[in-house]
Design a protein around this motif. Structure first.
Motif, short mmCIF file in Angstrom:
data_model
loop_
_atom_site.label_atom_id
_atom_site.label_comp_id
_atom_site.label_asym_id
_atom_site.label_seq_id
_atom_site.Cartn_x
_atom_site.Cartn_y
_atom_site.Cartn_z
N GLY A 88 11.26 1.42 -44.57
CA GLY A 88 12.57 0.80 -44.37
C GLY A 88 13.63 1.49 -45.22
N VAL A 89 14.83 1.63 -44.65
CA VAL A 89 15.97 2.21 -45.39
C VAL A 89 17.16 1.28 -45.19
N ILE A 90 17.74 0.76 -46.29
CA ILE A 90 18.85 -0.18 -46.14
C ILE A 90 20.18 0.45 -46.56
N ASP A 91 21.21 0.16 -45.75
CA ASP A 91 22.56 0.63 -46.02
C ASP A 91 23.47 -0.52 -46.43
N ASN A 92 23.37 -1.64 -45.71
CA ASN A 92 24.28 -2.77 -45.91
C ASN A 92 23.65 -3.87 -46.75
N LEU A 93 22.36 -4.12 -46.55
CA LEU A 93 21.70 -5.16 -47.35
C LEU A 93 21.77 -4.76 -48.82
N PRO A 94 22.01 -5.74 -49.71
CA PRO A 94 22.15 -5.40 -51.14
C PRO A 94 20.81 -5.02 -51.77
N LYS A 95 20.89 -4.15 -52.76
CA LYS A 95 19.73 -3.81 -53.58
C LYS A 95 19.87 -4.56 -54.90
N ASP A 96 18.76 -5.11 -55.42
CA ASP A 96 18.83 -5.81 -56.70
C ASP A 96 17.58 -5.50 -57.53
N ASP A 97 17.55 -6.02 -58.75
CA ASP A 97 16.45 -5.67 -59.67
C ASP A 97 15.10 -6.18 -59.18
N TYR A 98 15.12 -7.15 -58.27
CA TYR A 98 13.87 -7.74 -57.78
C TYR A 98 13.48 -7.19 -56.40
N ALA A 99 14.33 -6.29 -55.88
CA ALA A 99 14.08 -5.70 -54.53
C ALA A 99 13.91 -6.82 -53.49
N THR A 100 14.82 -7.80 -53.57
CA THR A 100 14.73 -8.97 -52.69
C THR A 100 14.60 -8.58 -51.22
N ASN A 101 15.35 -7.55 -50.80
CA ASN A 101 15.37 -7.19 -49.38
C ASN A 101 14.21 -6.30 -48.96
#
Ligand code: PB1
Length: 341
Positions: A88-101
Motif C-alpha cells: 500500500g502507498v498513501i498520498d492523502n491519508l495521514p501518516k502518524d507515529d502509530y501507522a494508524t492507516n
C-alpha cells in the motif's frame, strides 16, 4: 586400463558428449527450470482507484489504483500469474507515529483484497506487513520518544496489521519489518482468531540493510525521516545472523522463508535452503536490482531477456523456489509456449 585419446583426455573428462544438443543441455539444467509457479509479482497500490503512476526510478513499473490494477492483472493472470505481493502507498491519508492507516478501512490494500479475490479467485494474494509506508517517521516499527525502536510495541502493532490483512482476505502475510519475534506474534494472533490454518506467514527471514532499496523507497514513499534501518535489518557482512534469523523464524512458525536482496546474497540463499530444504525458499529481487539490470540492458551491456533468464536460472540453481520480481510481466511472456497448440 583407462582408454586415452591421442591428447590423453580421459574418457570421464569428456564433457562435450553431455551438451552437444539442446535436449542434453536441458537435462543438465532440470534443477533450475522456470515455470509461472516460481514467481510472485510485487505491486504498489494507491488510494486513487483510477490512478496509474509510473515510477521514475523503476522504469516500466507503475503504482496502480484498484480499477487500473484489474486491467493490468487480467492479461497476466491469463498468462499464468500465480501470486502477487501488495504494497500500500498513501498520498492523502495521514501518516502518524502509530501507522494508524496501515490497516484502517481506508487503506488501499484493505479495500482491494475482497475485490481482487472476486475478480481473480485463483490468484494467491500476499500482503507486505510493515509500518514504514504509513508511519510519520518512516521506520518499520514503533519508536520510543528518544527515537530508538520499541520492539514490544512494534510487535503488538505489526501483528495487528497482519491480522487485519488476514481478516480482509489475504492468503499470505509477509512481515518485512525485521522486528525480533514478529513471526511468533503474528502466528499467535492468527491462532487466537482461528485464522492460523487459512493464512500463511512469509517471513522476510534474511533481510539485509542493503543499498539496493532506493527505488522502492521512492515508489512506496517509505524513506526513513531520520537515521537508517541498520539497527533492525541484518548487516550485509554477516552470514551467521542470517542463519540465526532463519532458525528463529522456523521455530516461531514461519511457513515460507525469504532472502532479500538476492544477487549479493546467493551464498545465504544456498545455506538457508540447504539447512531448511523442506521449506519453500523465496528470494526478493529488489528494486535496485531490477533497475540495475534494466538500465544496464538499456545501455546495451547485455540483452535484457537473455541476461534476465541467466540470472533467474542462477537463483533457482542456488536454491530459490519462488522469485519475487518486478520483471514478472516480462517473464510471463518469456514462459509462454512458443507454439500455441
Ligand atoms: O524492492 C525493494 O527494494 C523492496 C524494499 C523492501 C520492501 N519489502 C523494504 C526495504 C526498505 O525500504 O528498507 C521495505 C521495508 N519494509
Amino acid at each position: 586400463m583407462i582408454e586415452k585419446t591421442c591428447y590423453n583426455v580421459e574418457k570421464r573428462h569428456i564433457l562435450h558428449s553431455s551438451i552437444f544438443n539442446q535436449t542434453l543441455r536441458d537435462w543438465q539444467g532440470l534443477q533450475s527450470e522456470l515455470t509461472t509457479k516460481n514467481f510472485m509479482y510485487p505491486i504498489f497500490l494507491v488510494e486513487d482507484e483510477n490512478a496509474v503512476q509510473p515510477i521514475d526510478s523503476m522504469p516500466g513499473i507503475s503504482r496502480f489504483g484498484i480499477n487500473k490494477l484489474k486491467n493490468h492483472l487480467w492479461p497476466l493472470v491469463q498468462k499464468g500469474l500465480q501470486a502477487i505481493l501488495l504494497f500500500g502507498v498513501i498520498d492523502n491519508l495521514p501518516k502518524d507515529d502509530y501507522a494508524t492507516n496501515a490497516d484502517s478501512l481506508q487503506n488501499p490494500v484493505i479495500k482491494a483484497l475482497p475485490q481482487l479475490k472476486t475478480w481473480f479467485p485463483n490468484l494467491t494474494i500476499a500482503c507486505d506487513v510493515c509500518l514504514c509506508p504509513y508511519s510519520s517517521h518512516g521506520h518499520c516499527g514503533i519508536l520510543f520518544p528518544d527515537g530508538t525502536l520499541n520492539n514490544e510495541a512494534s510487535l503488538e502493532r505489526i501483528s495487528d496489521v497482519a491480522l487485519s490483512y488476514a481478516q480482509a482476505g489475504a492468503h499470505i502475510v509477509a512481515p518485512s519489518d525485521m522486528m525480533d519475534g514478529r513471526i511468533a506474534a503474528i502466528k499467535q494472533k492468527l491462532i487466537h482468531h482461528k485464522l492460523a490454518n487459512k493464512v500463511a506467514v512469509l517471513s522476510y527471514t534474511a533481510k539485509f540493510a542493503s543499498n539496493f532499496y532506493g527505488p522502492f523507497r521512492d515508489a512506496a514513499k517509505s524513506k526513513p525521516a531520520f537515521g537508517d534501518r541498520r539497527c533492525y535489518q541484518l548487516p550485509p557482512t554477516s552470514a551467521n545472523l542470517a542463519i540465526r534469523a532463519a532458525e528463529r523464524d522456523v521455530s516461531e512458525g514461519a511457513d515460507l522463508l525469504m532472502v532479500k536482496p538476492v544477487m549479493a546474497y546467493m551464498d545465504i540463499l544456498k545455506t538457508i535452503k540447504d539447512k531448511f530444504p523442506h521449506y519453500p525458499m523465496f528470494v526478493y529481487q529488489v528494486s535496485g536490482e531490477y533497475a540495475m539490470i534494466y538500465k544496464a540492458s538499456q545501455a546495451g551491456t547485455f540483452d535484457l531477456e537473455a541476461g534476465l533468464m541467466e540470472i533467474l536460472r542462477s537463483l533457482r540453481r542456488a536454491g530459490a523456489d519462488v522469485i519475487i520480481t518486478y520483471f514478472t510481466p516480462l517473464i510471463l511472456d518469456l514462459l509462454q509456449p512458443k507454439h500455441k497448440l
